[in-house]
Design a protein around this motif. Structure first.
Motif, mmCIF file in Angstrom:
data_model
loop_
_atom_site.group_PDB
_atom_site.id
_atom_site.type_symbol
_atom_site.label_atom_id
_atom_site.label_comp_id
_atom_site.label_asym_id
_atom_site.label_seq_id
_atom_site.Cartn_x
_atom_site.Cartn_y
_atom_site.Cartn_z
ATOM 1 N N GLY A 113 60.885 -16.327 -7.114
ATOM 2 C CA GLY A 113 60.949 -14.934 -7.507
ATOM 3 C C GLY A 113 61.815 -14.679 -8.734
ATOM 4 N N ARG A 114 61.939 -15.657 -9.623
ATOM 5 C CA ARG A 114 62.814 -15.520 -10.786
ATOM 6 C C ARG A 114 62.040 -15.477 -12.112
ATOM 7 N NH1 ARG A 114 68.482 -18.573 -10.429
ATOM 8 N NH2 ARG A 114 68.839 -16.847 -11.905
ATOM 9 N N THR A 115 60.808 -15.015 -12.053
ATOM 10 C CA THR A 115 60.013 -14.915 -13.273
ATOM 11 C C THR A 115 60.696 -14.030 -14.312
ATOM 12 O OG1 THR A 115 57.942 -15.260 -12.062
ATOM 13 C CG2 THR A 115 57.779 -14.207 -14.215
ATOM 14 N N ASP A 116 61.249 -12.906 -13.876
ATOM 15 C CA ASP A 116 61.908 -12.000 -14.821
ATOM 16 C C ASP A 116 63.136 -12.641 -15.451
ATOM 17 O OD1 ASP A 116 60.112 -9.879 -14.644
ATOM 18 O OD2 ASP A 116 61.143 -8.990 -12.922
ATOM 19 N N ASP A 117 63.839 -13.477 -14.695
ATOM 20 C CA ASP A 117 65.008 -14.166 -15.251
ATOM 21 C C ASP A 117 64.584 -15.141 -16.354
ATOM 22 O OD1 ASP A 117 66.721 -12.848 -13.525
ATOM 23 O OD2 ASP A 117 66.621 -14.413 -12.003
ATOM 24 N N VAL A 118 63.473 -15.845 -16.138
ATOM 25 C CA VAL A 118 62.967 -16.764 -17.162
ATOM 26 C C VAL A 118 62.547 -15.978 -18.402
ATOM 27 C CG1 VAL A 118 61.201 -18.481 -17.729
ATOM 28 C CG2 VAL A 118 62.206 -18.446 -15.445
ATOM 29 N N TRP A 119 61.864 -14.876 -18.190
ATOM 30 C CA TRP A 119 61.382 -14.082 -19.311
ATOM 31 C C TRP A 119 62.543 -13.487 -20.113
ATOM 32 C CZ3 TRP A 119 57.828 -13.962 -22.566
ATOM 33 C CH2 TRP A 119 57.454 -12.822 -23.280
ATOM 34 N N SER A 120 63.547 -12.976 -19.424
ATOM 35 C CA SER A 120 64.713 -12.413 -20.128
ATOM 36 C C SER A 120 65.437 -13.472 -20.948
ATOM 37 C CB SER A 120 65.689 -11.799 -19.118
ATOM 38 O OG SER A 120 65.123 -10.679 -18.491
ATOM 39 N N ALA A 121 65.460 -14.701 -20.429
ATOM 40 C CA ALA A 121 66.164 -15.782 -21.126
ATOM 41 C C ALA A 121 65.411 -16.291 -22.333
ATOM 42 C CB ALA A 121 66.425 -16.931 -20.156
ATOM 43 N N ASN A 122 64.116 -15.996 -22.416
ATOM 44 C CA ASN A 122 63.283 -16.600 -23.454
ATOM 45 C C ASN A 122 62.466 -15.591 -24.256
ATOM 46 O OD1 ASN A 122 63.480 -19.720 -22.936
ATOM 47 N ND2 ASN A 122 63.318 -18.777 -20.916
ATOM 48 N N SER A 123 62.862 -14.329 -24.231
ATOM 49 C CA SER A 123 62.206 -13.298 -25.033
ATOM 50 C C SER A 123 63.264 -12.408 -25.659
ATOM 51 C CB SER A 123 61.243 -12.467 -24.177
ATOM 52 O OG SER A 123 61.942 -11.758 -23.163
ATOM 53 N N ALA A 124 62.894 -11.729 -26.732
ATOM 54 C CA ALA A 124 63.850 -10.923 -27.499
ATOM 55 C C ALA A 124 63.933 -9.505 -26.951
ATOM 56 C CB ALA A 124 63.419 -10.875 -28.962
ATOM 57 N N ASP A 125 65.160 -9.055 -26.661
ATOM 58 C CA ASP A 125 65.314 -7.653 -26.281
ATOM 59 C C ASP A 125 65.282 -6.780 -27.537
ATOM 60 O OD1 ASP A 125 67.851 -7.697 -27.476
ATOM 61 O OD2 ASP A 125 68.939 -7.788 -25.581
ATOM 62 N N ARG A 126 65.449 -5.486 -27.359
ATOM 63 C CA ARG A 126 65.318 -4.559 -28.499
ATOM 64 C C ARG A 126 66.351 -4.816 -29.588
ATOM 65 N NH1 ARG A 126 64.092 1.370 -25.699
ATOM 66 N NH2 ARG A 126 62.091 0.786 -24.733
ATOM 67 N N ASP A 127 67.462 -5.405 -29.222
ATOM 68 C CA ASP A 127 68.526 -5.662 -30.188
ATOM 69 C C ASP A 127 68.455 -7.056 -30.798
ATOM 70 O OD1 ASP A 127 69.690 -3.102 -29.747
ATOM 71 O OD2 ASP A 127 70.645 -3.877 -27.926
ATOM 72 N N GLY A 128 67.441 -7.852 -30.408
ATOM 73 C CA GLY A 128 67.300 -9.195 -30.962
ATOM 74 C C GLY A 128 68.153 -10.235 -30.273
ATOM 75 N N PHE A 129 68.299 -10.120 -28.956
ATOM 76 C CA PHE A 129 69.084 -11.076 -28.177
ATOM 77 C C PHE A 129 68.250 -11.628 -27.031
ATOM 78 C CE2 PHE A 129 72.409 -8.785 -30.308
ATOM 79 C CZ PHE A 129 73.482 -9.660 -30.401
ATOM 80 N N LEU A 130 68.561 -12.878 -26.644
ATOM 81 C CA LEU A 130 68.133 -13.430 -25.361
ATOM 82 C C LEU A 130 69.163 -13.034 -24.320
ATOM 83 C CD1 LEU A 130 67.381 -17.113 -26.486
ATOM 84 C CD2 LEU A 130 65.739 -15.232 -26.375
ATOM 85 N N ASN A 131 68.728 -12.905 -23.084
ATOM 86 C CA ASN A 131 69.644 -12.606 -21.989
ATOM 87 C C ASN A 131 69.492 -13.687 -20.927
ATOM 88 O OD1 ASN A 131 70.781 -9.707 -22.544
ATOM 89 N ND2 ASN A 131 68.610 -9.652 -23.104
ATOM 90 N N CYS A 132 70.406 -14.641 -20.960
ATOM 91 C CA CYS A 132 70.282 -15.844 -20.128
ATOM 92 C C CYS A 132 71.471 -15.958 -19.191
ATOM 93 C CB CYS A 132 70.199 -17.086 -21.014
ATOM 94 S SG CYS A 132 69.988 -18.629 -20.106
ATOM 95 N N GLY A 133 71.226 -15.783 -17.903
ATOM 96 C CA GLY A 133 72.288 -15.939 -16.909
ATOM 97 C C GLY A 133 73.491 -15.051 -17.163
ATOM 98 N N GLY A 134 73.262 -13.856 -17.681
ATOM 99 C CA GLY A 134 74.354 -12.938 -17.963
ATOM 100 C C GLY A 134 74.949 -13.071 -19.361
ATOM 101 N N GLU A 135 74.521 -14.070 -20.108
ATOM 102 C CA GLU A 135 75.022 -14.259 -21.478
ATOM 103 C C GLU A 135 73.970 -13.802 -22.484
ATOM 104 O OE1 GLU A 135 76.495 -17.811 -24.532
ATOM 105 O OE2 GLU A 135 76.050 -18.267 -22.432
ATOM 106 N N ARG A 136 74.408 -13.063 -23.498
ATOM 107 C CA ARG A 136 73.518 -12.634 -24.573
ATOM 108 C C ARG A 136 73.625 -13.635 -25.725
ATOM 109 N NH1 ARG A 136 74.092 -7.136 -26.813
ATOM 110 N NH2 ARG A 136 71.818 -6.958 -26.788
ATOM 111 N N ILE A 137 72.474 -14.098 -26.187
ATOM 112 C CA ILE A 137 72.421 -15.096 -27.261
ATOM 113 C C ILE A 137 71.665 -14.494 -28.430
ATOM 114 C CG2 ILE A 137 71.587 -17.390 -27.911
ATOM 115 C CD1 ILE A 137 71.794 -18.135 -24.913
ATOM 116 N N ALA A 138 72.322 -14.435 -29.579
ATOM 117 C CA ALA A 138 71.725 -13.801 -30.755
ATOM 118 C C ALA A 138 70.576 -14.641 -31.302
ATOM 119 C CB ALA A 138 72.788 -13.601 -31.832
ATOM 120 N N LEU A 139 69.492 -13.953 -31.628
ATOM 121 C CA LEU A 139 68.352 -14.570 -32.281
ATOM 122 C C LEU A 139 68.442 -14.370 -33.789
ATOM 123 C CD1 LEU A 139 65.701 -13.253 -29.759
ATOM 124 C CD2 LEU A 139 66.372 -15.646 -30.017
ATOM 125 N N ARG A 140 67.609 -15.096 -34.499
ATOM 126 C CA ARG A 140 67.603 -14.994 -35.951
ATOM 127 C C ARG A 140 66.311 -14.331 -36.404
ATOM 128 N NH1 ARG A 140 69.956 -21.161 -36.834
ATOM 129 N NH2 ARG A 140 71.926 -20.739 -35.793
#
Length: 302
Positions: A250-277
Motif C-alpha cells: 500500500g505504498r504506491t503514493d510513497d514511491v510516486w512522491s519520492a520519484n515525481s516533482a511537486d509544484r515547487d520542483g522537489f522530490l519528497n522521499c521519506g520525509g526529506e525534500r530533494i531539490a530537482l534541477r
C-alpha cells in the motif's frame, strides 16, 4: 586508416507503452537510425497495433511479436541485434522504451568510421514527471521539465527502505559496432560476447523511469512476475521487485512522491525534500519527435 562502412540500427523490447511509443519512433528515426527492431512482449494497450500499422508506412520499422510468460529480454535483444548485424547494420543502439540516446546517428557513424568493432557507453540522465500525472493523458509527456540529481548513496537498500529515490540512481548502457555475433547481458549494460575495445567517452541517455503514477503498479504487478524466474542474483531487475513489494504494502503514493516533482520542483522521499534541477532538454526532444511524426507521417500522437 581504412574507413569501415557503418549502418546504424536500434533494438527495443516494449510492452504496454502506447502513450510513449510514437515519440520513441519519432526520436530514433529523426536522429538517423536506418532501422529499428521493436520486440513487442505482449502489449494489450494498443502499442502492438500502433507499431504494426506504423511499420506498414515506414520500412525502417519492424516488429517482432514475443508474447511469453517469462521475460527473456537479454536473449530477445541479442537475437534481434545479431539478425541486424547479418543484414549489414554494424552499429547497434539497444534501448528500453523509456530511454532516449541523446546522440546524432551521422555523428556516431563518422566518429567510429575507422573502427571495425568497438563498444561505447551511454549514462542515464533521469528526468521526472510532475506529481499531478497520475495516469496517461493528452500531451502529458511534453510537460516534463525537471531532472534528478545523481545521489551517491542511492543504493538498492536505501531505495527499498525509502531513504533515497530510485531516480537518484544512475547506470550505463552499452552500444556497439560489430561485424560478428554478440551477446548482451540483462538490461543491456554490458556485452557478454562482442567487441573488446570500449570508447572512453560517455554519451547521455535521457531516461524517464516513471512517466505516471500508474506505472508503479504496472512495473510491480505485470513486469515483476515475468522477471522473477530469471533472477539469478538479487541485483538483477531489483526495481520491479521493489515496486511489487511497495504496491502490495500500500505504498504506491510513497514511491510516486519520492520519484515525481511537486509544484515547487522537489522530490519528497521519506520525509526529506530533494531539490530537482530545471532541465527542458527531454521536453524539447519529445516536442521534436512529435513534430517529426506529425509532419512526415501525418499522424497525431496521443
Amino acid at each position: 586508416m581504412m574507413r569501415v562502412a557503418t549502418k546504424l540500427a536500434g533494438v527495443c523490447v516494449v510492452r504496454n507503452a502506447c502513450d510513449l511509443i510514437g515519440l520513441v519512433c519519432g526520436h530514433y528515426l529523426r536522429i538517423g537510425l536506418g532501422h529499428i527492431r521493436f520486440i513487442d512482449d505482449g502489449s494489450i494497450d494498443g502499442t502492438r497495433e500502433f507499431l504494426v500499422r506504423f511499420a506498414r508506412n515506414e520500412q525502417r520499422i519492424s516488429v517482432q511479436l514475443a508474447d511469453k510468460a517469462i521475460f527473456h529480454q537479454a536473449e530477445l535483444v541479442s537475437e534481434a541485434a545479431n539478425e541486424l548485424i547479418r543484414r549489414g547494420f554494424s552499429m547497434i543502439l539497444p534501448f528500453d522504451v523509456d530511454e532516449f540516446w541523446n546522440v546524432s546517428g551521422p555523428a556516431l557513424q563518422k566518429h567510429y568510421a575507422n573502427n571495425a568493432e568497438i563498444a561505447f557507453r551511454g549514462h542515464w540522465i533521469n528526468f521526472v514527471q510532475g506529481s499531478e500525472a497520475k495516469s496517461a493523458g493528452p500531451f502529458y509527456l511534453l510537460r516534463v521539465k525537471h531532472r534528478a540529481p545523481v545521489l551517491d548513496d542511492a543504493s538498492q537498500d536505501n531505495v527499498c527502505s525509502f531513504k533515497r529515490p530510485f531516480v537518484g540512481v544512475t547506470t550505463t548502457k552499452i552500444g556497439f559496432k560489430a561485424v560478428r555475433q554478440i551477446e548482451l547481458d540483462v538490461g543491456q549494460h554490458n556485452l557478454a560476447t562482442g567487441p573488446q575495445e570500449c570508447d572512453a567517452r560517455r554519451y547521455e541517455i535521457f531516461h524517464l523511469p516513471l512517466r505516471n503514477r500508474d506505472q508503479i503498479a504496472a512495473r510491480g504487478l505485470d513486469h515483476e512476475p515475468r522477471r522473477a524466474p530469471l533472477r539469478g542474483h538479487p541485483l538483477v531487475s531489483w526495481q520491479s521487485l521493489f515496486h511489487r513489494q511497495a504496491v502490495l504494502a500500500g505504498r504506491t503514493d510513497d514511491v510516486w512522491s519520492a520519484n515525481s516533482a511537486d509544484r515547487d520542483g522537489f522530490l519528497n522521499c521519506g520525509g526529506e525534500r530533494i531539490a530537482l534541477r530545471r532541465d527542458r532538454r527531454l521536453q524539447r526532444l519529445l516536442l521534436n519527435s512529435y513534430a517529426y511524426v506529425a509532419l512526415r507521417y501525418r499522424m497525431l500522437l496521443p
